[in-house]
Design a protein around this motif. Structure first.
Motif, PDB file in Angstrom:
ATOM      1  N   TRP A  12      17.803 -29.070  67.602  1.00 17.71           N
ATOM      2  CA  TRP A  12      17.670 -28.949  65.965  1.00 17.71           C
ATOM      3  C   TRP A  12      16.390 -29.197  65.705  1.00 17.71           C
ATOM      4  CZ3 TRP A  12      16.172 -32.709  62.542  1.00 17.71           C
ATOM      5  CH2 TRP A  12      16.307 -32.343  61.128  1.00 17.71           C
ATOM      6  N   TRP A  13      15.578 -30.425  66.313  1.00 14.69           N
ATOM      7  CA  TRP A  13      14.314 -30.520  65.697  1.00 14.69           C
ATOM      8  C   TRP A  13      13.299 -29.612  65.921  1.00 14.69           C
ATOM      9  CZ3 TRP A  13      12.135 -34.296  62.790  1.00 14.69           C
ATOM     10  CH2 TRP A  13      10.604 -34.357  62.637  1.00 14.69           C
ATOM     11  N   LYS A  14      13.532 -28.996  67.156  1.00 14.77           N
ATOM     12  CA  LYS A  14      12.189 -27.757  67.563  1.00 14.77           C
ATOM     13  C   LYS A  14      12.680 -26.628  66.754  1.00 14.77           C
ATOM     14  CE  LYS A  14      10.741 -29.767  71.886  1.00 14.77           C
ATOM     15  NZ  LYS A  14      10.405 -29.356  73.092  1.00 14.77           N
ATOM     16  N   ILE A  15      13.961 -26.447  66.546  1.00 18.46           N
ATOM     17  CA  ILE A  15      14.414 -25.159  65.576  1.00 18.46           C
ATOM     18  C   ILE A  15      13.921 -25.087  64.262  1.00 18.46           C
ATOM     19  CG2 ILE A  15      16.365 -23.798  64.819  1.00 18.46           C
ATOM     20  CD1 ILE A  15      17.889 -24.645  67.159  1.00 18.46           C
ATOM     21  N   VAL A  16      13.958 -26.375  63.577  1.00 19.78           N
ATOM     22  CA  VAL A  16      13.833 -26.604  62.118  1.00 19.78           C
ATOM     23  C   VAL A  16      12.225 -27.020  61.953  1.00 19.78           C
ATOM     24  CG1 VAL A  16      14.145 -27.803  59.951  1.00 19.78           C
ATOM     25  CG2 VAL A  16      16.061 -27.248  61.758  1.00 19.78           C
ATOM     26  N   HIS A  17      11.849 -28.029  62.728  1.00 24.24           N
ATOM     27  CA  HIS A  17      10.167 -28.420  62.331  1.00 24.24           C
ATOM     28  C   HIS A  17       9.544 -27.608  63.363  1.00 24.24           C
ATOM     29  CE1 HIS A  17      11.987 -31.103  59.561  1.00 24.24           C
ATOM     30  NE2 HIS A  17      12.855 -31.642  60.474  1.00 24.24           N
ATOM     31  N   SER A  56      23.850 -26.226  65.561  1.00 23.05           N
ATOM     32  CA  SER A  56      22.624 -26.919  65.030  1.00 23.05           C
ATOM     33  C   SER A  56      22.789 -27.604  63.930  1.00 23.05           C
ATOM     34  CB  SER A  56      21.344 -25.723  65.156  1.00 23.05           C
ATOM     35  OG  SER A  56      21.403 -25.186  66.307  1.00 23.05           O
ATOM     36  N   LEU A  57      23.698 -27.111  63.007  1.00 23.80           N
ATOM     37  CA  LEU A  57      23.797 -27.759  61.654  1.00 23.80           C
ATOM     38  C   LEU A  57      24.607 -29.052  61.800  1.00 23.80           C
ATOM     39  CD1 LEU A  57      25.142 -24.883  59.429  1.00 23.80           C
ATOM     40  CD2 LEU A  57      23.192 -26.284  59.401  1.00 23.80           C
ATOM     41  N   PHE A  58      25.431 -29.181  63.026  1.00 28.00           N
ATOM     42  CA  PHE A  58      25.922 -30.643  63.195  1.00 28.00           C
ATOM     43  C   PHE A  58      25.453 -31.423  64.240  1.00 28.00           C
ATOM     44  CE2 PHE A  58      28.972 -27.970  60.913  1.00 28.00           C
ATOM     45  CZ  PHE A  58      29.716 -28.995  60.024  1.00 28.00           C
ATOM     46  N   ILE A  59      25.137 -30.776  65.537  1.00 26.31           N
ATOM     47  CA  ILE A  59      24.662 -31.663  66.441  1.00 26.31           C
ATOM     48  C   ILE A  59      23.122 -31.643  66.525  1.00 26.31           C
ATOM     49  CG2 ILE A  59      24.596 -31.981  68.990  1.00 26.31           C
ATOM     50  CD1 ILE A  59      27.499 -30.524  68.885  1.00 26.31           C
ATOM     51  N   GLN A  60      22.557 -32.835  66.056  1.00 29.17           N
ATOM     52  CA  GLN A  60      21.026 -32.770  65.795  1.00 29.17           C
ATOM     53  C   GLN A  60      20.317 -33.644  66.481  1.00 29.17           C
ATOM     54  OE1 GLN A  60      20.528 -32.860  61.542  1.00 29.17           O
ATOM     55  NE2 GLN A  60      21.521 -30.988  61.170  1.00 29.17           N
ATOM     56  N   LYS A  61      20.814 -34.655  67.244  1.00 24.98           N
ATOM     57  CA  LYS A  61      20.368 -35.697  68.225  1.00 24.98           C
ATOM     58  C   LYS A  61      20.509 -35.529  69.639  1.00 24.98           C
ATOM     59  CE  LYS A  61      21.048 -38.988  64.645  1.00 24.98           C
ATOM     60  NZ  LYS A  61      21.430 -40.393  64.177  1.00 24.98           N
ATOM     61  N   SER A  62      20.994 -34.315  70.084  1.00 22.91           N
ATOM     62  CA  SER A  62      21.031 -33.998  71.492  1.00 22.91           C
ATOM     63  C   SER A  62      20.925 -32.357  71.619  1.00 22.91           C
ATOM     64  CB  SER A  62      22.390 -34.426  72.084  1.00 22.91           C
ATOM     65  OG  SER A  62      23.492 -33.642  71.447  1.00 22.91           O
ATOM     66  N   ILE A  63      20.666 -32.144  73.081  1.00 23.17           N
ATOM     67  CA  ILE A  63      20.561 -30.742  73.344  1.00 23.17           C
ATOM     68  C   ILE A  63      21.892 -30.086  73.510  1.00 23.17           C
ATOM     69  CG2 ILE A  63      18.078 -30.790  73.971  1.00 23.17           C
ATOM     70  CD1 ILE A  63      19.310 -30.621  76.883  1.00 23.17           C
ATOM     71  N   SER A  64      22.062 -28.624  73.617  1.00 23.78           N
ATOM     72  CA  SER A  64      23.275 -27.980  73.796  1.00 23.78           C
ATOM     73  C   SER A  64      22.929 -26.503  74.735  1.00 23.78           C
ATOM     74  CB  SER A  64      24.196 -27.709  72.786  1.00 23.78           C
ATOM     75  OG  SER A  64      25.147 -27.043  72.734  1.00 23.78           O
ATOM     76  N   VAL A  65      23.594 -26.356  75.324  1.00 22.87           N
ATOM     77  CA  VAL A  65      23.306 -25.123  76.169  1.00 22.87           C
ATOM     78  C   VAL A  65      24.764 -24.411  76.642  1.00 22.87           C
ATOM     79  CG1 VAL A  65      21.269 -25.821  77.159  1.00 22.87           C
ATOM     80  CG2 VAL A  65      23.278 -26.281  78.507  1.00 22.87           C
ATOM     81  N   VAL A 119      20.153 -20.710  56.000  1.00 25.05           N
ATOM     82  CA  VAL A 119      19.503 -21.036  55.313  1.00 25.05           C
ATOM     83  C   VAL A 119      19.406 -22.671  55.147  1.00 25.05           C
ATOM     84  CG1 VAL A 119      19.410 -21.379  52.606  1.00 25.05           C
ATOM     85  CG2 VAL A 119      19.442 -19.141  53.452  1.00 25.05           C
ATOM     86  N   MET A 120      20.762 -23.097  55.515  1.00 27.84           N
ATOM     87  CA  MET A 120      20.959 -24.609  55.714  1.00 27.84           C
ATOM     88  C   MET A 120      20.425 -25.308  56.661  1.00 27.84           C
ATOM     89  SD  MET A 120      25.274 -25.216  54.680  1.00 27.84           S
ATOM     90  CE  MET A 120      25.076 -26.830  55.080  1.00 27.84           C
ATOM     91  N   LEU A 121      20.317 -24.288  57.790  1.00 27.60           N
ATOM     92  CA  LEU A 121      19.576 -24.858  58.933  1.00 27.60           C
ATOM     93  C   LEU A 121      18.342 -25.063  58.800  1.00 27.60           C
ATOM     94  CD1 LEU A 121      19.742 -25.449  62.023  1.00 27.60           C
ATOM     95  CD2 LEU A 121      19.422 -23.203  62.507  1.00 27.60           C
ATOM     96  N   PHE A 122      17.446 -23.889  58.266  1.00 27.86           N
ATOM     97  CA  PHE A 122      16.169 -23.934  58.237  1.00 27.86           C
ATOM     98  C   PHE A 122      15.548 -24.889  57.206  1.00 27.86           C
ATOM     99  CE2 PHE A 122      16.746 -20.323  61.115  1.00 27.86           C
ATOM    100  CZ  PHE A 122      15.744 -20.748  61.999  1.00 27.86           C
ATOM    101  N   HIS A 123      16.349 -25.204  56.260  1.00 34.01           N
ATOM    102  CA  HIS A 123      16.030 -26.339  55.155  1.00 34.01           C
ATOM    103  C   HIS A 123      16.297 -27.593  55.878  1.00 34.01           C
ATOM    104  CE1 HIS A 123      15.741 -22.928  52.298  1.00 34.01           C
ATOM    105  NE2 HIS A 123      15.193 -23.655  51.602  1.00 34.01           N
ATOM    106  N   GLY A 124      16.871 -27.786  56.812  1.00 35.95           N
ATOM    107  CA  GLY A 124      16.906 -29.220  57.556  1.00 35.95           C
ATOM    108  C   GLY A 124      18.329 -29.922  57.108  1.00 35.95           C
ATOM    109  N   GLU A 125      19.194 -29.084  56.711  1.00 39.23           N
ATOM    110  CA  GLU A 125      20.347 -29.756  56.128  1.00 39.23           C
ATOM    111  C   GLU A 125      21.270 -30.253  57.554  1.00 39.23           C
ATOM    112  OE1 GLU A 125      21.718 -30.254  52.908  1.00 39.23           O
ATOM    113  OE2 GLU A 125      19.881 -29.224  52.195  1.00 39.23           O
ATOM    114  N   ASN A 126      21.835 -31.322  57.038  1.00 36.09           N
ATOM    115  CA  ASN A 126      22.808 -31.965  57.927  1.00 36.09           C
ATOM    116  C   ASN A 126      24.187 -31.598  57.731  1.00 36.09           C
ATOM    117  OD1 ASN A 126      24.475 -33.840  59.631  1.00 36.09           O
ATOM    118  ND2 ASN A 126      22.754 -35.276  60.005  1.00 36.09           N
TER     119      ASN A 126
END
Length: 332
Positions: A111-116, A175-184, A301-308
């Motif tokens: 999430w962090w690298k996608i959004v920020h 990405s909208l919900f799991i923001q503290k770990s990676i996923s593949v 829109v929610m994702l790139f606005h950093g919404e949780n």
């Protein structure tokens, strides 16, 4: 004048009843018309399988466990005789695969690298990575069992679009919900194929002779697969996002033409079929298209606005992991 429903009842091929899903034989319906009896040759799904395997080999080459291992924390590399292709210690990765750092470097969903970090490409690349050999084998077997039959039925173009867009939809929801770990993993795309099987059954409802058995079989398969997602460390949001994307795409891309329309050149002069599809198929397709566009737009829109996502749906945490006395749910 004879109605299209009467036409389908009276002029359906005699062997059409053998082509329906009953839940006891074939897992997916075959074509119901003599004009559609020929199958496409499945080549895209095998290409997807080979591509996933090649990517895994490349990831393991980059991982190079013997060079980057921290033995004091996890122990020795597994299958050291493979050299730089050896696996991380099982204590670090029980799925016989690379380290989390390697997966992150190669394009895992984060999430962090996608959004920020403006790395939106991770929404696509994560679907081609796997956490380990076990993860890869399970997903590729599922892809072959589900995807080959679908491609034979509907062709590579439609199934390819469904697979790719479903994986993308699963990545967005994850990405909208799991923001503290990676996923593949390709699980979102695979669940998209399951979703499209269900919507295909609904939109082509009139061609099935044993509707209840076909519907029940698919529902049971979907429920069991989604139930696995309540276990810890399983990304059920990717499953749900992929499933919903595929479900909507099935209404858009997989409606079957009326039998009378397919046989229109062989019909008596007084019999006419006015449209290729039934009215409800057009309606379902338009509703699904509107819902798909709206869902992708709102999600991005929610994702790139950093919404949780949890801020808007507190109970959604139980869709991904249900805490019990046997395990804890820790997003970290």
């Amino acid at each position: 004048m004879m109605s299209s429903d009467d036409l389908e009842r009276q002029q359906r091929p005699k062997n059409s009843s053998n082509n329906d899903t009953t839940g006891t034989g074939s897992s997916y319906p075959t074509s119901y018309s003599s004009t559609e009896s020929s199958y496409w040759t499945s080549w895209l799904v095998p290409v997807f399988v080979v591509a996933n395997i090649v990517v895994f080999v490349v990831v393991m080459y980059v991982n190079n466990c013997r060079k980057h291992i921290h033995g004091r924390f996890y122990g020795k590399c597994v299958a050291g005789f493979l050299g730089r292709f050896s696996f991380q210690p099982l204590k670090e990765n029980p799925l016989f695969g690379p380290s989390a750092n390697t997966l992150e470097k190669m394009g895992a969903l984060e999430w962090w690298k996608i959004v920020h970090g403006h790395q939106g490409w991770r929404l696509v690349t994560a679907n081609w990575l796997h956490a380990g050999l076990i993860h890869l084998v399970v997903n590729m077997l599922s892809l072959v069992l589900i995807g080959v039959r679908l491609e034979q039925q509907f062709g590579f173009l439609r199934i390819g679009v469904i697979y790719l867009l479903s994986g993308f939809g699963g990545s967005i929801l994850s990405s909208l919900f799991i923001q503290k770990s990676i996923s593949v993993g390709a699980s979102g795309a695979l669940f998209g194929l399951l979703g499209t099987m269900l919507s295909e059954l609904i939109t082509n409802w009139t061609i099935y002779s044993n509707k209840a058995a076909a519907l029940l079989t698919l529902i049971v398969i979907v429920v069991i697969n989604l139930a696995v997602g309540i276990l810890p460390f399983v990304d059920n949001f990717a499953h749900i996002g992929g499933f919903m994307t595929g479900f909507l795409l099935g209404f858009i891309l997989l409606p079957r033409p009326q039998f009378g329309w397919l046989e229109r050149h062989n019909l008596p002069a007084g019999v006419r079929v006015r449209s290729k599809y039934k009215v409800y198929q057009y309606i379902l397709g338009m509703i699904a298209l509107a819902a798909l566009v709206a869902g992708f737009t709102v999600g991005l829109v929610m994702l790139f606005h950093g919404e949780n996502g949890y801020k808007h749906c507190h109970w959604c945490r139980y869709l991904n992991c249900v805490p019990t006395s046997k395990w804890e749910c820790n997003s970290n």
